[in-house]
Design a protein around this motif. Structure first.
Motif, PDB file in Angstrom:
ATOM      1  N   UNK A 104       0.833  -1.207   0.000  1.00 16.32           N
ATOM      2  CA  UNK A 104       0.000   0.000   0.000  1.00 16.32           C
ATOM      3  C   UNK A 104       0.866   1.255   0.000  1.00 16.32           C
ATOM      4  N   UNK A 105       1.918   1.258   0.804  1.00 14.31           N
ATOM      5  CA  UNK A 105       2.813   2.411   0.873  1.00 14.31           C
ATOM      6  C   UNK A 105       3.471   2.653  -0.488  1.00 14.31           C
ATOM      7  N   UNK A 106       3.927   1.596  -1.133  1.00 16.89           N
ATOM      8  CA  UNK A 106       4.565   1.729  -2.449  1.00 16.89           C
ATOM      9  C   UNK A 106       3.579   2.282  -3.473  1.00 16.89           C
ATOM     10  N   UNK A 107       2.344   1.807  -3.413  1.00 18.10           N
ATOM     11  CA  UNK A 107       1.301   2.275  -4.329  1.00 18.10           C
ATOM     12  C   UNK A 107       1.043   3.775  -4.147  1.00 18.10           C
ATOM     13  N   UNK A 108       0.903   4.201  -2.900  1.00 22.22           N
ATOM     14  CA  UNK A 108       0.628   5.612  -2.609  1.00 22.22           C
ATOM     15  C   UNK A 108       1.837   6.476  -2.975  1.00 22.22           C
ATOM     16  N   UNK A 109       3.017   6.023  -2.588  1.00 20.35           N
ATOM     17  CA  UNK A 109       4.219   6.822  -2.820  1.00 20.35           C
ATOM     18  C   UNK A 109       4.614   6.890  -4.292  1.00 20.35           C
ATOM     19  N   UNK A 123      12.089  11.451  -3.771  1.00 19.59           N
ATOM     20  CA  UNK A 123      12.682  10.937  -2.545  1.00 19.59           C
ATOM     21  C   UNK A 123      13.059   9.465  -2.707  1.00 19.59           C
ATOM     22  N   UNK A 124      13.943   8.979  -1.852  1.00 13.32           N
ATOM     23  CA  UNK A 124      14.402   7.588  -1.896  1.00 13.32           C
ATOM     24  C   UNK A 124      13.218   6.644  -1.691  1.00 13.32           C
ATOM     25  N   UNK A 131       9.199   3.593   5.884  1.00 12.89           N
ATOM     26  CA  UNK A 131       8.708   4.558   6.867  1.00 12.89           C
ATOM     27  C   UNK A 131       7.198   4.727   6.772  1.00 12.89           C
ATOM     28  N   UNK A 132       6.700   4.869   5.553  1.00 12.08           N
ATOM     29  CA  UNK A 132       5.267   5.071   5.371  1.00 12.08           C
ATOM     30  C   UNK A 132       4.487   3.817   5.760  1.00 12.08           C
ATOM     31  N   UNK A 140      -2.929   3.906  10.786  1.00  8.53           N
ATOM     32  CA  UNK A 140      -4.039   3.785   9.828  1.00  8.53           C
ATOM     33  C   UNK A 140      -4.100   2.381   9.241  1.00  8.53           C
ATOM     34  N   UNK A 141      -4.038   1.383  10.088  1.00  3.51           N
ATOM     35  CA  UNK A 141      -3.899  -0.004   9.608  1.00  3.51           C
ATOM     36  C   UNK A 141      -5.035  -0.436   8.688  1.00  3.51           C
TER      37      UNK A 141
END
Length: 146
Positions: A104-109, A123-124, A131-132, A140-141
């Motif tokens: 999910x973090x990769x998708x959003x970022x 950003x890296x 981190x996200x 926000x699980x």
């Protein structure tokens, strides 16, 4: 420490002893037939204990995966057994949550990074995803499953 993390760790601990469960599932005949035969009970005897006919026992044994949980529980009790079921993650519950959070973090970022790259502020990816993902788990699980 976050209560959610403690809850996940507790669940992993409870199920850790059951990791070899797939090795104990009877092949072909199912639990009812396997236990009944192992304890030397006939289908007729089990039928009497359950208040059904012997052909019903045969149907139960051949169609075990489609039985209601309440029926499985009654069959277990009729053979002096305790019926137990649980959900076993393929790895651990903690890994399951972490992997989903990282997806999910990769998708959003990915969307964020596209916009940031246009402004030469990308950003890296690896660090920001970790981190996200951690932030999603801690605050926000429920959003990781959208």
């Amino acid at each position: 420490m976050n209560a959610r993390v403690l809850q996940i760790r507790a669940l992993d601990k409870k199920t850790s002893e059951l990791k070899s469960a797939k090795n104990i599932v009877p092949r072909g005949s199912g639990w009812i037939n396997t236990v009944r035969e192992a304890i030397g009970m006939t289908a007729c005897q089990l039928a009497v204990r359950l208040g059904v006919t012997q052909p019903r026992i045969t149907k139960m044994e051949t169609n075990e995966y489609n039985l209601k949980l309440s029926t499985l529980k009654k069959a277990a009790e009729a053979m002096n057994c305790e019926f137990v079921y649980y959900f076993k993650p393929k790895t651990t519950f903690q890994n399951l949550v972490e992997e989903q959070a990282q997806k999910k973090a990769a998708e959003v970022l990915k969307t964020v990074n596209v916009n940031m790259a246009l402004e030469d502020q990308e950003i890296s990816a690896d660090e920001s995803v970790k981190d996200f993902a951690s932030d999603l788990i801690n605050t926000k699980i429920k959003q990781i499953w959208d």
